[in-house]
Structures are given as structure tokens and as C-alpha cells.
Enzyme design. Structure first.
Site, PDB file in Angstrom:
ATOM      1  N   VAL A 198      14.008   2.658   4.687  1.00 34.75           N
ATOM      2  CA  VAL A 198      15.186   3.452   4.326  1.00 34.75           C
ATOM      3  C   VAL A 198      15.253   4.720   5.175  1.00 34.75           C
ATOM      4  O   VAL A 198      16.312   5.066   5.706  1.00 34.75           O
ATOM      5  CB  VAL A 198      15.180   3.776   2.820  1.00 34.75           C
ATOM      6  CG1 VAL A 198      16.293   4.761   2.477  1.00 34.75           C
ATOM      7  CG2 VAL A 198      15.326   2.499   2.006  1.00 34.75           C
ATOM      8  N   GLY A 199      14.111   5.402   5.299  1.00 33.08           N
ATOM      9  CA  GLY A 199      14.075   6.574   6.169  1.00 33.08           C
ATOM     10  C   GLY A 199      14.713   7.807   5.570  1.00 33.08           C
ATOM     11  O   GLY A 199      15.458   8.522   6.253  1.00 33.08           O
ATOM     12  N   CYS A 244       5.554   9.515   4.085  1.00 38.61           N
ATOM     13  CA  CYS A 244       6.617   8.545   4.340  1.00 38.61           C
ATOM     14  C   CYS A 244       6.398   7.883   5.696  1.00 38.61           C
ATOM     15  O   CYS A 244       6.384   8.551   6.730  1.00 38.61           O
ATOM     16  CB  CYS A 244       7.997   9.189   4.321  1.00 38.61           C
ATOM     17  SG  CYS A 244       9.279   7.965   4.647  1.00 38.61           S
ATOM     18  N   ASN A 284       1.583   5.956  -1.452  1.00 36.47           N
ATOM     19  CA  ASN A 284       2.879   5.645  -0.875  1.00 36.47           C
ATOM     20  C   ASN A 284       2.756   4.256  -0.229  1.00 36.47           C
ATOM     21  O   ASN A 284       1.716   3.611  -0.324  1.00 36.47           O
ATOM     22  CB  ASN A 284       3.282   6.715   0.149  1.00 36.47           C
ATOM     23  CG  ASN A 284       4.800   6.825   0.285  1.00 36.47           C
ATOM     24  OD1 ASN A 284       5.501   5.813   0.299  1.00 36.47           O
ATOM     25  ND2 ASN A 284       5.295   8.032   0.379  1.00 36.47           N
ATOM     26  N   GLY A 330       4.987  -3.136  -3.805  1.00 29.90           N
ATOM     27  CA  GLY A 330       4.950  -4.286  -4.707  1.00 29.90           C
ATOM     28  C   GLY A 330       3.521  -4.743  -4.979  1.00 29.90           C
ATOM     29  O   GLY A 330       2.559  -4.159  -4.470  1.00 29.90           O
ATOM     30  N   GLY A 349       2.376  -1.289  -6.889  1.00 30.45           N
ATOM     31  CA  GLY A 349       2.410  -2.659  -7.391  1.00 30.45           C
ATOM     32  C   GLY A 349       2.329  -2.806  -8.892  1.00 30.45           C
ATOM     33  O   GLY A 349       1.999  -3.885  -9.384  1.00 30.45           O
TER      34      GLY A 349
HETATM   35  C1  LIG Z   1      13.093   1.251  -1.252  1.00 29.69           C
HETATM   36  C2  LIG Z   1      11.979   2.251  -1.420  1.00 29.69           C
HETATM   37  C3  LIG Z   1      12.229   3.601  -1.161  1.00 29.69           C
HETATM   38  C4  LIG Z   1      11.210   4.551  -1.297  1.00 29.69           C
HETATM   39  N1  LIG Z   1      11.493   5.862  -1.065  1.00 29.69           N
HETATM   40  C5  LIG Z   1      10.509   6.805  -1.233  1.00 29.69           C
HETATM   41  C6  LIG Z   1      10.779   8.189  -1.049  1.00 29.69           C
HETATM   42  O1  LIG Z   1      11.909   8.580  -0.764  1.00 29.69           O
HETATM   43  N2  LIG Z   1       9.759   9.078  -1.218  1.00 29.69           N
HETATM   44  C7  LIG Z   1       8.499   8.676  -1.564  1.00 29.69           C
HETATM   45  O2  LIG Z   1       7.604   9.509  -1.720  1.00 29.69           O
HETATM   46  N3  LIG Z   1       8.219   7.370  -1.762  1.00 29.69           N
HETATM   47  C8  LIG Z   1       9.190   6.421  -1.613  1.00 29.69           C
HETATM   48  N4  LIG Z   1       8.890   5.090  -1.816  1.00 29.69           N
HETATM   49  C9  LIG Z   1       7.521   4.698  -2.190  1.00 29.69           C
HETATM   50  C10 LIG Z   1       7.383   4.522  -3.691  1.00 29.69           C
HETATM   51  O3  LIG Z   1       7.655   5.721  -4.386  1.00 29.69           O
HETATM   52  C11 LIG Z   1       5.975   4.014  -4.050  1.00 29.69           C
HETATM   53  O4  LIG Z   1       5.012   4.972  -3.639  1.00 29.69           O
HETATM   54  C12 LIG Z   1       5.644   2.698  -3.392  1.00 29.69           C
HETATM   55  O5  LIG Z   1       6.755   1.860  -3.397  1.00 29.69           O
HETATM   56  C13 LIG Z   1       4.474   1.965  -4.046  1.00 29.69           C
HETATM   57  O6  LIG Z   1       4.728   1.645  -5.395  1.00 29.69           O
HETATM   58  P1  LIG Z   1       5.287   0.217  -5.883  1.00 29.69           P
HETATM   59  O7  LIG Z   1       4.414  -0.831  -5.287  1.00 29.69           O
HETATM   60  O8  LIG Z   1       5.216   0.266  -7.390  1.00 29.69           O
HETATM   61  O9  LIG Z   1       6.684   0.124  -5.392  1.00 29.69           O
HETATM   62  C14 LIG Z   1       9.907   4.129  -1.696  1.00 29.69           C
HETATM   63  C15 LIG Z   1       9.670   2.780  -1.965  1.00 29.69           C
HETATM   64  C16 LIG Z   1      10.683   1.839  -1.834  1.00 29.69           C
HETATM   65  C17 LIG Z   1      10.384   0.404  -2.131  1.00 29.69           C
END
Ligand SMILES: Cc1cc2nc3c(=O)[nH]c(=O)nc-3n(C[C@H](O)[C@H](O)[C@H](O)COP(=O)(O)O)c2cc1C
Ligand SMILES: Cc1cc2nc3c(=O)[nH]c(=O)nc-3n(C[C@H](O)[C@H](O)[C@H](O)COP(=O)(O)OP(=O)(O)OC[C@H]3O[C@@H](n4cnc5c(N)ncnc54)[C@H](O)[C@@H]3O)c2cc1C
Ligand code: FES
Lengths: 254, 304
Positions: free
Chosen positions: B74-75, B133, B195, B220, B247
Site C-alpha cells: 500500500v505504501g 513499514c 510488522n 497473515g 497472523g
Molecule cells: C493492507 C495492510 C496495510 C497495513 N498498513 C500498515 C500501516 O499503515 N502501518 C503499520 O504500522 N502497519 C501496517 N500493516 C501491518 C499490520 O498492522 C500488521 O503489523 C501485520 O499485518 C501483521 O499482522 P497480521 O498478520 O495479523 O495482519 C498493514 C498490513 C496490511 C495487511
């Protein structure tokens, strides 16, 4: 308001080995659904452990009397292949209704659909018919075997068909069909991106507003992940919220 | 002890009614989810990354599904901190949950500026400093992969921000403990991890990468084992309260993070698939506490 609920499969009609129509029963009264809106369908558990995210699919048809909806799906990969095995009585979890839907306008309009991209046009025709808008519908498909819901289209609209092999209707692509030369108040177009672009170009030349339905890949479908953006004159917009229906002239690449 | 109190946890000055938070970038601004759950049933929500100026993010395609997970690129698309303060904060300030802002930047000055703005908002109890990020060219992860850079950015933000300061760590490092300790020494109040992991996906037929940026962040269930390991290592070697991320799809996953040392957890990608999952996990943790006759959820924290 968006809902996340289970539907029950009423029938799974196989049209070709890679195209099927799922009819799904909602347990309550359906909320208002606009033509061009879509669902995010969960393909998981017993059915397929490899499919992680939901899959976006448009409403092909909606019936408020029976509280049933229809989805027209083309098998392109593992998620849609798994869905094609759904059988009567199965439960499917859907988030719906999503996206903006078509803007209804004008007195005489043209609908153009290519392949299974034509899915949202049937329900759109029902809505246009209710509003007494005259419609011409142009459907392009590979061959006669890939033609679906023909009698339903015919009961709602003047139907024109092109097939790539000439096995039905005019031979060739929708973009060369003479019906395009008529004047319309609006064009509604669903299908593969090259077709959307060609029809948009034609509409622009004739100064006709053209609404296109985009099928960007989506992670959430509800506006939170920002994965589905499209470049518009106003910058990046989420296809799942601002779209999937866009006025073609609002899109940068069109 | 009163049942509801058994789930209450504290991250420095921020009290949460339960340990379940939602992860930045996966929950919009919270109100997007109100059709599916009650925000007041969550410990906290972390809203999207906020930068000083508006950012358009990366070109489409930004997403690819991978086995048990997804990649995103996404960036940091967002409308900038002023827009947040004027347009979004008013819609969030009366929500009955803790709203945390994820702060991102390309330079130390940018992080500090954003933190200063957020510091003026009375109903934002904490910020989460995103030094991890993987999807931006400058800054971002660079601050989270070098301990001296971490030390510098965290200490500067610490001077400008006087509420709870959470620092979000990247797993894309050789020694995560070193980064965690640098953040701790620089004045962080809490650490959240992990992250996304830097990854990529390729289409063999089209012979192209699936993301416009070629590489992206993996999230995930695929990353849970890495996340558990990181939380376990960091929990053993710092004194700060830890927020476990990576995840989490269900209650068991959340409990696993608490067992390896997390005080709270964040649910991310799972929100896309089951929009009410964070609320369900909070309920599930309450059931777990009863079933295991715990006096408090923290009784099992870090026992592994
Ligand atoms: C689509 C998407 C956008 C994300 N945007 C951010 C963000 O803006 N800032 C941030 O610190 N982490 C961001 N993350 C990371 C998540 O907050 C999280 O740390 C990461 O997805 C791992 O957790 P999960 O496996 O439960 O998704 C993003 C993750 C996803 C999938
Ligand atoms: C708003 C919207 C409405 C849609 N409506 C319908 C519909 O009514 N009927 C229907 O059959 N399909 C529809 N689609 C497309 C459908 O979502 C995808 O075909 C489906 O997600 C593919 O899943 P899969 O697991 O089978 O394929 P995957 O295994 O994920 O992918 C297989 C192949 O298909 C390609 N692919 C994946 N997603 C898309 C996509 N969105 N567009 C084009 N190619 C893709 C991939 O690049 C890959 O090469 C819609 C998409 C959107 C965004
Ligand atoms: S698919 Fe997540 S914002 Fe559109």
C-alpha cells in the site's frame, strides 16, 4: 449498512465446465441492493484450505419476493474452482452489499457485456425496466456455449449478440457491432479491461457518458485495506468503495 | 475478582478493558467496522498510518494472496496529519475505546512533527511509531533496522510527545532484541511487534512480479511462527509491555502470544476475512480465563 451473513445454496447451475450460476437464499428480507454492487464471498474450511481471502463477485440477479440472489461465476483459479463445487443446502458466508452501483440515467441506454463480465447486467436491466428506460443490450462471448441467461435478457431488453467464432449472432467482437453507431443517453459496460477501454473510447468520441465496472483485486472489499485503488482524475480511489462502477472519463488510463 | 476486570490491561498510562486491539492498516478508522461489531468491546483500535503530508501510496497492483497469507504494498497512502486532526478525529473522539494513531515518516523531523500534532488531541491516549513499514522508499523500515537510527528517532519523538509511546518493530532484522533495547533506552513505553515480513510473489505464466513494487509486506497466519518467536525473544530481554501482532486469526492464536510474553495483541489481516473477529477474540479470551480458572489474564503472561 453492510451485512456479514450466511446464505444457503438453492441451486448450482453449470453452464459450461468453467461457468456456473449459484442461486442463494437469504434467511431474512434482503436489504436494498443496487445493480453493479457486489458481495465478498468466503471460500474456506472444508471447501478449500488454500483460499485465504474472500472473493468479490457481482450480483447477477436479485429477487426481493423470494429473497434469493444469483451469482454468475467463471472458474479462473482455486477460489472459483472451489465455489463451483457448492451444492444445494451448503451455507456460504457473504459480506454485502458492497460498492457504489450503477448511476441510473437517461431515456435510452446501451448495455455492453463481455464474457462472464456481463454478470451485473441482468439485474441492471431489471432496474432499468422498472424505470421505463429503453435498453439495448450487446453481449459478446466466445461461442454459443458460453451464452447464458439469454431468454431473461430477451424478456427485458432488445438483445444483440456477437460470438468470436460466429456460432451465434454476429461474428467478431462487441466493439465492431453496428448497434454502437446509434445514439444513447448512457452506456453501461462490464467485462475484460481491453473491452472496457475500447467502449469507453467510442463513448468519449460520441460524447456519451460511459459507466464501466472494474474488477481490481481486493483484499477486504469494505474500504479498509487500500489494496484495490485505481488512478482517477482525483488521485487514487478505492475500487471497492468509490467503485466498482466509474464514469470512464474519471479514470486516468481510459 | 469481578469477571470484566480479569481482562483489563495497562500499557503505561493507557487502560484497556481487554487485551484485544486492531492492527494499523487493517481496520481503517474503526467506524468502517461498526456494521459488524461494537468498538467498545475492543481494548483499543490503531488507525491507519499518518504522515505529515498527504501520500498517494504505490501504484496498483498492491496485493497478492499467498499461502496462508497475503502481500501488500500500500505504501502509507493517507491524507496527512492535518486532515486527520480536522476531519477524522472529530468522528473518532467520542468512541468508547482507545484510539491510537500509527505515526509514520521519512525523516526524524517528520515523525516529530506528526507526533506533536497528535499530542494536541486530548482523546488520543497513545501513538504507535511505525519504524517498520517495508513499503516506502525512504525512512520507514530504515529506522527500525538499525539500532542507532531507532535510538535517534524514538528519543526525538519522546521529547515531543508526552503520552503513551508505543514503538512498532520490524521482523526484517538479524537481531530484534537489539532494536527493542534501543527503543527502550530511548524512552519507549511499549513495543508492538511484528510488522509485515518483506516478501514477494511471482506469476510464472505472465513472467512478472504480482506487486507493482515487486516486493511487499507479508501478513497473515503464514507469519505467526516468526511473530511468536520475536515476541518471546523481546519479552525475555526488555521490561516494557509488549503488544503481539502477526497472523492472529482466533482466540487460541491470541492466547499463544500472551503465553510468550505479550500484554496485549493486535488483530490484522483477519479483519478482512471475518470483520467481527476482533470482538469474537475478546469474548474468547474471557471464556479462556474462566475455563482455566485464572484470576487475571496476565497470570499466564510470559510463562513460556
Ligand atoms: C493492507 C495492510 C496495510 C497495513 N498498513 C500498515 C500501516 O499503515 N502501518 C503499520 O504500522 N502497519 C501496517 N500493516 C501491518 C499490520 O498492522 C500488521 O503489523 C501485520 O499485518 C501483521 O499482522 P497480521 O498478520 O495479523 O495482519 C498493514 C498490513 C496490511 C495487511
Ligand atoms: C467488484 C468485482 C466484481 C466481480 N464480479 C465477478 C462476477 O460476477 N463473476 C466472476 O466470475 N468474477 C467476478 N469478479 C472476478 C473474481 O473476483 C475473480 O475472478 C476471483 O476472485 C478469482 O479467484 P480465484 O481464486 O478463482 O483465482 P486466483 O487463484 O486468485 O487467480 C487465478 C487467476 O485469475 C486472475 N484473477 C484473480 N482475480 C482477478 C480479478 N479480480 N480480475 C481478473 N483476473 C483475476 C489472477 O491474476 C490469476 O491469473 C469480480 C471482481 C471484482 C473486483
Ligand atoms: S479491497 Fe480493501 S480497500 Fe478496497
Amino acid at each position: 449498512m453492510k451485512y456479514c451473513k450466511d446464505f444457503t445454496v438453492v441451486s448450482n447451475e453449470i453452464i459450461t465446465p468453467s461457468l456456473f450460476i449459484l442461486r442463494l437464499q437469504y434467511p431474512e428480507a434482503l436489504p436494498e441492493i443496487k445493480a453493479g454492487q457486489f458481495v465478498e464471498i468466503l471460500v474456506e474450511g472444508e471447501r478449500d484450505k488454500d483460499v485465504f481471502l474472500r472473493r468479490p463477485i457481482s450480483f447477477h440477479d436479485v429477487n426481493y419476493e423470494t429473497n434469493q440472489i444469483a451469482l454468475l461465476v467463471q472458474v479462473v483459479g482455486k477460489g472459483t474452482a472451489s465455489l463451483s463445487k457448492a451444492k444445494k443446502g451448503d451455507k456460504l458466508n457473504l459480506i454485502f452489499p458492497l460498492g457504489n452501483g450503477f448511476t441510473i440515467m437517461g431515456k435510452k441506454v446501451l448495455l455492453v457485456g463481455g464474457g462472464c463480465g456481463a454478470a451485473p447486467l441482468l439485474y441492471l436491466l431489471r432496474i432499468l425496466k422498472q424505470q421505463n428506460i429503453e435498453t439495448h443490450t450487446l453481449i459478446g462471448c466466445k461461442d454459443v456455449n458460453h451464452l447464458f441467461s439469454k431468454s431473461e435478457y430477451q424478456s427485458l431488453s432488445s438483445l444483440y449478440i456477437t460470438t468470436e467464432d460466429g456460432s451465434y449472432g454476429e461474428k467478431g467482437f462487441v466493439t465492431s457491432h453496428p448497434i454502437l453507431q446509434q445514439t444513447y443517453d448512457a452506456i453501461y459496460c462490464c467485462g475484460p479491461t481491453p473491452m472496457l477501454k475500447a467502449i469507453s473510447k467510442h463513448a468519449k468520441e460520441k460524447n456519451i457518458p460511459c459507466f464501466v465496472s472494474l474488477e481490481h483485486s481486493m483484499a477486504c472489499g469494505i474500504g479498509v485495506c487500500l489494496c484495490c485503488v485505481v488512478d482517477t482524475q482525483q488521485g487514487n480511489k478505492r475500487t471497492c468503495v468509490t467503485g466498482p462502477i466509474f464514469l470512464s472519463t474519471d479514470l486516468k488510463d481510459f | 475478582m469481578n469477571n470484566a476486570k480479569k481482562l483489563e490491561v495497562q500499557i503505561k498510562d493507557m487502560s484497556m478493558r481487554n487485551p484485544v486491539m486492531t492492527a494499523s492498516g487493517t481496520f481503517g478508522y474503526g467506524y468502517d467496522y461498526e456494521d459488524f461489531l461494537s468498538l467498545e468491546n475492543l481494548g483499543a483500535i490503531v488507525v491507519k498510518a499518518t504522515t505529515l503530508n498527504k501520500r498517494e501510496g504505490n501504484p496498483y497492483p498492491r496485493m497478492a494472496e499467498t499461502p496462508s497469507g497475503m502481500l501488500n504494498a500500500v505504501g502509507l497512502q493517507n491524507n496527512g496529519v492535518e486532515y486527520f486532526c480536522n476531519k477524522i478525529y472529530p468522528k473518532l473522539k467520542d468512541k468508547k475505546t482507545n484510539v491510537i494513531v500509527n505515526v509514520s515518516g521519512s525523516t526524524i523531523e517528520e515523525y516529530v512533527e506528526v507526533a506533536k500534532y497528535i499530542n494536541t488531541l486530548p482523546n488520543i491516549p497513545a501513538i504507535e511509531l511505525n519504524i517498520s513499514c517495508p513499503n516506502v522508499k525512504e525512512g520507514g523500515m530504515a529506522f527500525g533496522t538499525d539500532p542507532s537510527m531507532t535510538q535517534r528517532v524514538v528519543s526525538q519523538v519522546r521529547k515531543a510527545y508526552n503520552k503513551t509511546l508505543i514503538v512498532k518493530l520490524s521482523p526484517n532484522v538479524t537481531n530484534i532484541v537489539e532494536i527493542a533495547q534501543a527503543a527502550e533506552n530511548a524512552g519507549a513505553d511499549s513495543l508492538s511487534l511484528i510488522n509485515t515480513l518483506l516478501g514477494m510473489a511471482v506469476d510464472s505464466e505472465k513472467k512478472t512480479a504480482l506487486l507493482s513494487t515487486i516486493t511487499g509486506g507479508l501478513s497473515g497466519p503464514a507469519i505467526k511462527p516468526v511473530a511468536l518467536r520475536c515476541v518471546w525473544q523481546v519479552a525475555k530481554q526488555t521490561k516494557l509491555p509488549i503488544i503481539g501482532i502477526g497472523g492472529i486469526m482466533n482466540t487460541q492464536d491470541a492466547i499463544e502470544f500472551i503465553l510468550v510474553g505479550a500484554t496485549a495483541v493486535q488483530v490484522g489481516t483477519a479483519n478482512f476475512i471475518h470483520p467481527s473477529i476482533s470482538e469474537e477474540i475478546a469474548k474468547g479470551i474471557a471464556e479462556y480465563v474462566d475455563r482455566h480458572n485464572l484470576n487475571h489474564i496476565t497470570d499466564i503472561r510470559g510463562i513460556i
